[in-house]
Design an enzyme around this catalytic site. Structure first.
Site, PDB file in Angstrom:
ATOM      1  N   LYS A 237       0.865  -1.174   0.000  1.00  0.00           N
ATOM      2  CA  LYS A 237       0.000   0.000   0.000  1.00  0.00           C
ATOM      3  C   LYS A 237       0.908   1.233   0.000  1.00  0.00           C
ATOM      4  O   LYS A 237       1.946   1.244   0.671  1.00  0.00           O
ATOM      5  CB  LYS A 237      -0.861  -0.060   1.272  1.00  0.00           C
ATOM      6  CG  LYS A 237      -1.985   0.939   1.360  1.00  0.00           C
ATOM      7  CD  LYS A 237      -2.879   0.568   2.557  1.00  0.00           C
ATOM      8  CE  LYS A 237      -4.059   1.503   2.706  1.00  0.00           C
ATOM      9  NZ  LYS A 237      -5.012   1.041   3.728  1.00  0.00           N
TER      10      LYS A 237
ATOM     11  N   SER B  73      -9.691   0.648   2.232  1.00  0.00           N
ATOM     12  CA  SER B  73      -8.751   1.567   1.661  1.00  0.00           C
ATOM     13  C   SER B  73      -7.502   0.927   1.072  1.00  0.00           C
ATOM     14  O   SER B  73      -6.738   1.614   0.422  1.00  0.00           O
ATOM     15  CB  SER B  73      -8.324   2.574   2.727  1.00  0.00           C
ATOM     16  OG  SER B  73      -7.558   1.927   3.739  1.00  0.00           O
TER      17      SER B  73
ATOM     18  N   SER C  44     -10.395  -1.892   6.028  1.00  0.00           N
ATOM     19  CA  SER C  44      -9.583  -1.531   4.859  1.00  0.00           C
ATOM     20  C   SER C  44      -8.670  -2.610   4.305  1.00  0.00           C
ATOM     21  O   SER C  44      -8.105  -2.445   3.231  1.00  0.00           O
ATOM     22  CB  SER C  44      -8.761  -0.280   5.173  1.00  0.00           C
ATOM     23  OG  SER C  44      -9.588   0.862   5.188  1.00  0.00           O
TER      24      SER C  44
END
Lengths: 574, 574
Positions: free
Chosen positions: B158, B233, B257
């Site tokens: 990420k 996310s 997320s």
């Protein structure tokens, strides 16, 4: 001259109580509560003090020495109460001793401790005796099987640990009629594992003192010198365990409250890392506060006994079944280390308050013995102790003392001097907002990683430091928390331990060089001027050993190697 | 009709940016950043889309199916990229495969994933190749020894995971030129254990979406149906791992997320209990926030691979040497349980938002298979899901969004619709004070103990629940977090897993009974009306399995028994 008042913030912190309400409603209830305590002392455990209590205090009376010299216990009672918890559970399990005879000896010694030191809020030795009988009966009926690893151990509890059906006030006048609906998690576990309860001990108002004053019991005194404080906030625990009236004591620590009473009063105290021992169900003023967590932990007369408590509580008690704050992390068996492989970083001065002569002597002697035993010693010069000190003080008060002030305001009770002192920490009654609180947490996390990096980069196993800048001070005169609270903000497991040394008015004097010293702060001056060699006769001298976060097992294993083997401290011998 | 706007608090939450500043300074910098991304796609990994991207989106294109049918990879590349991480490290360690050949196949598949789904913020496959060569050379020079348990594994990150020397913006325009000085702790550990980095993936502005929108990349798309969202996310992680472009992905989860992108995009995702994987060094907006902690964790195509990540990271990585927030609690080996001994509590409806037909079908099928295998199933009717939902929303915003708003204000960037949505959670821009924040913590702790008591009293091993009330929704239309955020406030380890089922427009329709349903809230109506069977073709259907706090190992062990053995899900097969 430095004055107490100059440290107080200009905020009417002591002006939110309805004194009329207190005097008419709560004071009489407290008097009745105390009368019940007085009446609960069994005749067979009553003693006649050699002089009036005031006279004993004035002459720095050593109650422990008197216990032996006046033979206040029988030989058998001395034998039992000078045996470690570890040996006692073994002897009971083996059928050599009964829970009843063990209990009776401890109940007597604890009641005597109270009469000298004022360490109890509640005594229920009759109930304890019944429980001991039940345990003996259980064992008999079950072919010698015990109920658990603490079967038959008389264990003392700081008052705020809720016990089902009993008043639990946590030092607050407002809670003088608060009957706990159930045991706190820790009491529940200890009971399940076989503990016998009989005494609940003193703690100061709001818990935020390294002393003992509240509106129930006033001051608790040091068993080795009644002029001095027993420390706090686990004040009564320090006194009763050091006096030998309990095999294990349960205290709590958010700024030094296990370590100070252990260090001052004359036993060992262990502040575990957070989340190993449950706080759930205790009556205290830190609900929902996560910046610097309170920690429950044991006091005892040997490191092995502290280990016994931790291992039994965690591995057999499984607190995470009742409290998700508690970590399901088993207590692992760690062998005593080879001390020649250890590196210990020593703090001789934290940069804030100079230590007094007895502490300086103990540090030098202990370091010399460690070096002689082959331990590698390096010196730790703390960079950020002032930042840590200021940050943890802000954390203590960052709800503007909202919760503790609310609880005080309910009864309108007067605020003891040292509670007023700590209510003035940080920014006192200023309510922080959420973002400001987070800023404090970020400073804390940076500090934690700074120390952790130091441990890792230098291959340091433990930090050795003073537990306070002095031995036990006079009651009502304990101002500086820096030597203990640093390990609360860092959340490092820390063992306050007896060095075996006692203050000596001849040896422990300020030198000529000391007298020319320029104070770094008013706080330092206040603390240092409080040390006058003649007024601390025979005070136990303790130090602290800290490990990395969650290295609790390694710390106690090393504690045994250092305290038992190198320093040869034996608190069961007189 | 329910409208988005009716949910917004009357507070000018989107009116604190200087749009002129954004347009003149930051927008051009972002355009340059994205141009570099475009240019970083190596020619050999470039593909020609079968139609324009807009057309593919409109026709609900299945990019994974096309990858195979159009043979975008060689047979060898398919073999490698359809092999589990666990097998890959074994093959490399045994000298059967080289890090370079493994890397090249994954780099190609990841780059293709990006061209379909828009999952990357940064691609640096040339650098990854160099690293793979170094690893091969190391192994050769050291008699076949690998650098660590992840030697040669291509791992996606990420974007907010800092990498030394690389721009790390965390989705914020203000950080478009923020070059990380060093690796975050997690990147450092993975690199040390042998991971190869090559792709950093998309995440939404403020992280507070179960979607992907920010001002860099807009939306990331679902590989199995380009009309739909990849979730968030950890949006790009969901897409690239599910597409097979990465062996393991690193995401984070404060409200769902990790689990949402895994569930929506078609892989498994594990939200560990807090404090097992370090967040230190990530660029995010939750500094010092402790009420509901963000958690870093892995996404993968098999539960064994999630275990590989956890065990290698914890036991070989020792994050506590770099970050004291991380617990020194080793990952323990737990055998797959005998499923006949398991009790699983099923949540069919959380009392807030009714699940859509495909989720209902999957729940019924999975429960039937579990029961057939001998698992004891009971139904969990949640009492306090509304309180949990409201409390966790207040926690997200209890600094009045101070930190995220400050970071947005720095660049004046526009606020995407779903970030605006979550900025309105709780009481939006209202700054809580410290005492109010503590009240939330106390509610949370009560909830945690309520669930824990339920587990203990009913001998429940795991909770099975929907991962969301629907399959992957359309981009920009994900409103309800209740099915995931409950496990954040409770801090229970939770595995979002594929059931092997896909949405079927014929099967998964609202029944007549459904159509007469009376909505319990506007939120439920908004969510339920979004599900129209024809618009979710082939969307993966996932569920969640949760365990008690810190029972992470037991959860993954049971996950293998359930997902591999009972449900027979194999995400490496097409």
């Amino acid at each position: 001259m430095v004055s107490f008042e100059q440290f107080l913030i200009q905020d009417p912190l002591d002006n939110y109580g309805d004194r009329e309400l207190y005097n008419t409603k709560f004071k009489p209830l407290i008097e009745a509560y105390n009368k019940r305590l007085e009446e609960s002392i069994l005749d067979e455990y009553k003693i006649t003090l050699p002089k009036s209590r005031d006279e004993l205090i004035a002459e720095q009376f050593d109650a422990v020495d008197y216990l032996y010299s006046a033979k206040l216990l029988s030989e058998r009672e001395f034998e039992i109460t000078d045996t470690s918890a570890t040996e006692i559970v073994a002897k009971i399990a083996a059928g050599e001793w009964t829970a009843v005879e063990v209990f009776t000896a401890y109940a007597k010694r604890a009641t005597i401790a109270h009469q000298f030191t004022n360490c109890a809020h509640e005594l229920f030795t009759q109930e304890g005796l019944e429980r001991a009988k039940e345990l003996d009966a259980y064992q008999k009926e079950n072919d010698g099987k015990t109920v658990g690893p603490l079967h038959g151990l008389p264990i003392s509890l700081k008052e705020f640990v809720s016990l089902e059906g009993k008043i639990t006030h946590g030092g607050y006048a407002a809670f003088v009629e608060n009957v706990a609906e159930k045991d706190s998690v820790t009491a529940h576990i200890l009971r399940k594992l076989g503990a016998v309860f009989y005494i609940r001990t003193t703690q100061p108002l709001t818990l935020m003192q390294l002393d003992s004053e509240n509106n129930y019991s006033g001051f608790t005194k040091n068993p080795f010198n009644l002029l001095l404080s027993s420390g706090g906030s686990s004040s009564g625990e320090g006194a009763v365990v050091s006096f030998g009236g309990s095999t294990l004591g349960v205290g709590s620590d958010i700024g030094g409250s296990i370590r100070s009473p252990a260090a001052f009063s004359g036993c060992h105290g262990f502040r575990p890392t957070t989340r190993r021992i449950s706080n759930l169900g205790n009556v205290a003023n830190y609900s929902g506060q996560e910046s610097v967590s309170p920690v429950t932990g044991p006091l005892a007369r040997s490191v092995a006994d502290l280990e016994l408590f931790m291992k039994a509580y965690i591995n057999s008690g499984k607190p995470w079944d009742m409290d998700t704050w508690s970590l399901p992390k088993l207590w692992k068996d760690v062998a005593k280390p080879d001390v020649k492989q250890l590196t210990i970083a020593v703090v001789k001065d934290d940069g804030l308050v100079r230590v007094s002569p007895p502490i300086r002597r103990a540090l030098a002697e202990v370091v010399a013995k460690l070096e002689a035993a082959g331990v590698k010693i390096i010196e730790l010069k703390q960079k950020n102790s002032k930042l840590a000190y200021e940050t943890v003080h802000k954390m203590y008060c960052c709800d503007g003392n909202y919760e503790s002030r609310s609880l005080i305001a309910k009864s309108g009770e007067p605020i003891p001097r040292l509670t007023q002192w700590s209510l003035n920490y940080g920014e006192g009654a200023k309510m922080y907002n959420c973002a400001e609180n987070r800023q404090l947490n970020m400073i804390r996390d940076d500090l934690r990683n700074e120390y952790n990096d130091y441990f890792v980069a230098n291959n340091v196993d433990f930090i050795l430091s003073p537990a306070y800048n002095n031995v036990a001070p006079h009651s009502g005169e304990i101002y500086n928390w820096s030597y203990t609270s640093i390990f609360n903000i860092l959340d490092l497991p820390t063992l306050a331990f007896q060095t075996g040394l006692k203050q000596d008015p001849e040896l422990d004097v300020w030198t000529e060089e000391d007298k020319n010293y320029t104070y770094r702060s008013d706080l330092e001056q206040l603390e240092n001027e409080n040390y006058k060699p003649d007024e601390f006769k025979g005070a136990p001298i303790a130090l602290q050993l800290s490990a990395r976060r969650y290295f609790d097992e390694e710390l106690l294993a090393a504690g045994k190697a250092i305290i038992d083997d190198i320093l040869k401290v034996d608190l069961f011998k007189h």
